[in-house]
Design an enzyme around this catalytic site. Sequence first.
Site, mmCIF file in Angstrom:
data_model
loop_
_atom_site.group_PDB
_atom_site.id
_atom_site.type_symbol
_atom_site.label_atom_id
_atom_site.label_comp_id
_atom_site.label_asym_id
_atom_site.label_seq_id
_atom_site.Cartn_x
_atom_site.Cartn_y
_atom_site.Cartn_z
ATOM 1 N N ASN A 194 0.855 -1.198 0.000
ATOM 2 C CA ASN A 194 0.000 0.000 0.000
ATOM 3 C C ASN A 194 0.889 1.245 0.000
ATOM 4 O O ASN A 194 2.102 1.133 -0.076
ATOM 5 C CB ASN A 194 -0.946 -0.027 1.206
ATOM 6 C CG ASN A 194 -0.161 -0.126 2.510
ATOM 7 O OD1 ASN A 194 0.604 0.750 2.855
ATOM 8 N ND2 ASN A 194 -0.330 -1.255 3.204
ATOM 9 N N LYS A 209 8.756 -17.463 -10.594
ATOM 10 C CA LYS A 209 8.069 -16.285 -11.126
ATOM 11 C C LYS A 209 6.868 -16.716 -11.977
ATOM 12 O O LYS A 209 6.998 -17.638 -12.798
ATOM 13 C CB LYS A 209 9.065 -15.484 -11.977
ATOM 14 C CG LYS A 209 8.487 -14.221 -12.520
ATOM 15 C CD LYS A 209 9.514 -13.494 -13.385
ATOM 16 C CE LYS A 209 8.831 -12.398 -14.160
ATOM 17 N NZ LYS A 209 9.717 -11.798 -15.148
ATOM 18 N N PHE A 250 -4.974 3.549 14.302
ATOM 19 C CA PHE A 250 -5.230 4.535 13.246
ATOM 20 C C PHE A 250 -6.314 3.968 12.344
ATOM 21 O O PHE A 250 -6.455 2.748 12.216
ATOM 22 C CB PHE A 250 -3.961 4.779 12.411
ATOM 23 C CG PHE A 250 -3.095 5.888 12.942
ATOM 24 C CD1 PHE A 250 -2.334 5.706 14.085
ATOM 25 C CD2 PHE A 250 -3.036 7.117 12.287
ATOM 26 C CE1 PHE A 250 -1.535 6.719 14.572
ATOM 27 C CE2 PHE A 250 -2.236 8.145 12.761
ATOM 28 C CZ PHE A 250 -1.483 7.950 13.916
ATOM 29 N N LYS A 274 -13.992 0.460 14.461
ATOM 30 C CA LYS A 274 -12.655 -0.129 14.703
ATOM 31 C C LYS A 274 -12.241 0.053 16.162
ATOM 32 O O LYS A 274 -11.678 -0.860 16.769
ATOM 33 C CB LYS A 274 -11.624 0.505 13.770
ATOM 34 C CG LYS A 274 -11.777 -0.012 12.344
ATOM 35 C CD LYS A 274 -10.869 0.676 11.348
ATOM 36 C CE LYS A 274 -11.232 0.209 9.935
ATOM 37 N NZ LYS A 274 -10.546 0.916 8.884
ATOM 38 N N LYS A 299 -11.700 -3.325 18.269
ATOM 39 C CA LYS A 299 -10.315 -3.634 18.668
ATOM 40 C C LYS A 299 -10.047 -3.269 20.123
ATOM 41 O O LYS A 299 -8.915 -3.381 20.585
ATOM 42 C CB LYS A 299 -9.347 -2.940 17.705
ATOM 43 C CG LYS A 299 -9.554 -3.394 16.255
ATOM 44 C CD LYS A 299 -8.530 -2.856 15.275
ATOM 45 C CE LYS A 299 -8.967 -3.160 13.835
ATOM 46 N NZ LYS A 299 -7.877 -3.468 12.933
HETATM 47 O O1 PMT Z 1 3.056 6.101 6.531
HETATM 48 P P1 PMT Z 1 2.515 7.409 5.971
HETATM 49 O O2 PMT Z 1 2.837 7.571 4.493
HETATM 50 O O3 PMT Z 1 2.930 8.597 6.793
HETATM 51 O O4 PMT Z 1 0.920 7.324 6.053
HETATM 52 C C1 PMT Z 1 0.284 7.355 7.291
HETATM 53 C C2 PMT Z 1 -0.923 6.406 7.344
HETATM 54 C C3 PMT Z 1 -1.994 6.898 6.403
HETATM 55 C C4 PMT Z 1 -0.510 4.982 6.960
HETATM 56 C C5 PMT Z 1 -1.437 6.390 8.841
HETATM 57 O O5 PMT Z 1 -1.788 7.699 9.189
HETATM 58 C C6 PMT Z 1 -2.616 5.452 9.023
HETATM 59 O O6 PMT Z 1 -3.760 5.827 8.865
HETATM 60 N N1 PMT Z 1 -2.341 4.164 9.390
HETATM 61 C C7 PMT Z 1 -3.338 3.079 9.502
HETATM 62 C C8 PMT Z 1 -3.745 2.645 8.141
HETATM 63 C C9 PMT Z 1 -4.647 1.466 8.126
HETATM 64 O O7 PMT Z 1 -4.289 0.521 7.515
HETATM 65 O O8 PMT Z 1 -5.743 1.516 8.835
HETATM 66 P P2 PMT Z 1 -6.804 0.265 8.933
HETATM 67 O O9 PMT Z 1 -8.097 0.939 9.003
HETATM 68 O O10 PMT Z 1 -6.600 -0.744 7.886
HETATM 69 O O11 PMT Z 1 -6.425 -0.438 10.306
HETATM 70 C C10 PMT Z 1 -6.918 -0.020 11.587
HETATM 71 C C11 PMT Z 1 -5.878 -0.263 12.643
HETATM 72 O O12 PMT Z 1 -5.658 -1.672 12.800
HETATM 73 C C12 PMT Z 1 -4.536 0.340 12.343
HETATM 74 O O13 PMT Z 1 -4.004 0.860 13.537
HETATM 75 C C13 PMT Z 1 -3.698 -0.824 11.821
HETATM 76 O O14 PMT Z 1 -2.333 -0.674 12.130
HETATM 77 C C14 PMT Z 1 -4.304 -2.013 12.567
HETATM 78 N N2 PMT Z 1 -4.296 -3.277 11.803
HETATM 79 C C15 PMT Z 1 -4.872 -3.349 10.587
HETATM 80 C C16 PMT Z 1 -4.892 -4.544 9.906
HETATM 81 C C17 PMT Z 1 -4.303 -5.685 10.489
HETATM 82 N N3 PMT Z 1 -4.272 -6.853 9.860
HETATM 83 N N4 PMT Z 1 -3.731 -5.590 11.696
HETATM 84 C C18 PMT Z 1 -3.731 -4.412 12.371
HETATM 85 O O15 PMT Z 1 -3.200 -4.324 13.493
#
Ligand code: PMT
Length: 410
Positions: A208, A288, A323, A337, A341
Amino acid sequence: MLKNREIILGVSGGIAAYKSVELLREMTKKGANVHVVMTQNAQQFVTPLTFQTLSGNPVLCDMFRLLEDSKIGHVTLADIADLMVIAPATANILGKIANGIADDFLTTMVMATKVPVLFAPSMNVNMWHSSFVQNNVERLKAHGYQFVDPIEGDLACGSVGKGKLADIEEIVEKIEDIFTKKDLSGQHVLITAGPTLEPIDPVRYITNRSTGKMGFALAKMARRRGAEVTLITGPHYLSLPRRDIPQIVVNDARQMHEAVKHYFEDCHIVIMAAAVADFRPQDCLTEKITKRKNGTYLLEMDRNPDILKELGEKRRNHILVGFAAETSELMENAGVKLKEKNLDLIVANDVTQAGAGFGVDTNIVKILDAQGKVRKVPILSKDEVADIILDQVVKLVKKKEKDLPWPRNW
Ligand code: PMT
């Protein structure tokens, strides 16, 4: 941090003196009023006029001169300053100060001042490692003087090794650190940053747009506020925020999961800014994938572990911050979320907004807490956004400390 601060920049006579010009510019850009003091030898490398022009203040070289032309009149700089930085600090200047010698304006001022003094040494590698210099450094540290150690690199004398002036960015970071209240000291903060790379075959992967900038800003600001920080990050192209933050680099979500599990028990606060892939290709092929004529290719995906959800189930007295990167229904999705969580806070960023989310140096966020309170944060640098998130974390730490039974067992 540096706005309206009075900083004395001491320049001693080494080839790195030219880099002090850049240090001066960085400090003035951040709003500091810088007064330069030069040793006689430093003037062989850079002229006082350069520093005078860029600082807008008279440069002090003369031992007994009063500050007639300056707005502070006859009050000595040593009394009004907030900080003294000596960069570069030569073996000679360290030796003099460590042994109580005050025979010029700079050494006299260091002896006279009660403000914090920061040394950024620079010299030949053998000089740096000599027992004389190392004993002097130890002695100065024992007296409360602070250091930004030199780094390894090509030295002006032709040799290679430790002795190069630390990067200006690192010196400025140390200065900002000195001015920062240590309201996270005693806390171990685990921060995740960056993307994950989910391999398809030996040459391809799914990822991503995360660069790690938001997570790195959080790591830097938490360390600056006195926390012990562990940074677990996906692959990135950034320079390390600080030398004193251990960094664990992982590739995919399962590796991030293992690394987080390893550190979770011993930390007090987890902030997950990483963009973890929810899915991974079912099998990583060993060969590949070849192009098929007019054919499509169907990639089957498996769910990755939801790391933060698992932490939410296992948590004891931990503080958990997640986040949410959203493209619609920002607060609704973030709220779900946060609940699913079991988090204390979730930082919601609408990644469709200019200046927010992936890759940029700024962010625009809304911080939602478990009681449903929302704090809106306008467009700010990621460092500033990180500081505001940490302000909320500090409030939670204080609340938890008050609520915990004695003895407080995190
Ligand atoms: O790295 P940059 O370029 O500065 O960009 C910053 C950012 C946009 C990545 C950051 O600000 C941000 O929003 N990070 C979380 C992005 C995300 O994937 O969010 P989510 O909605 O998919 O996940 C929610 C939360 O669960 C997040 O805290 C994530 O770390 C966590 N998660 C998600 C999926 C997973 N399988 N395990 C997790 O722990």
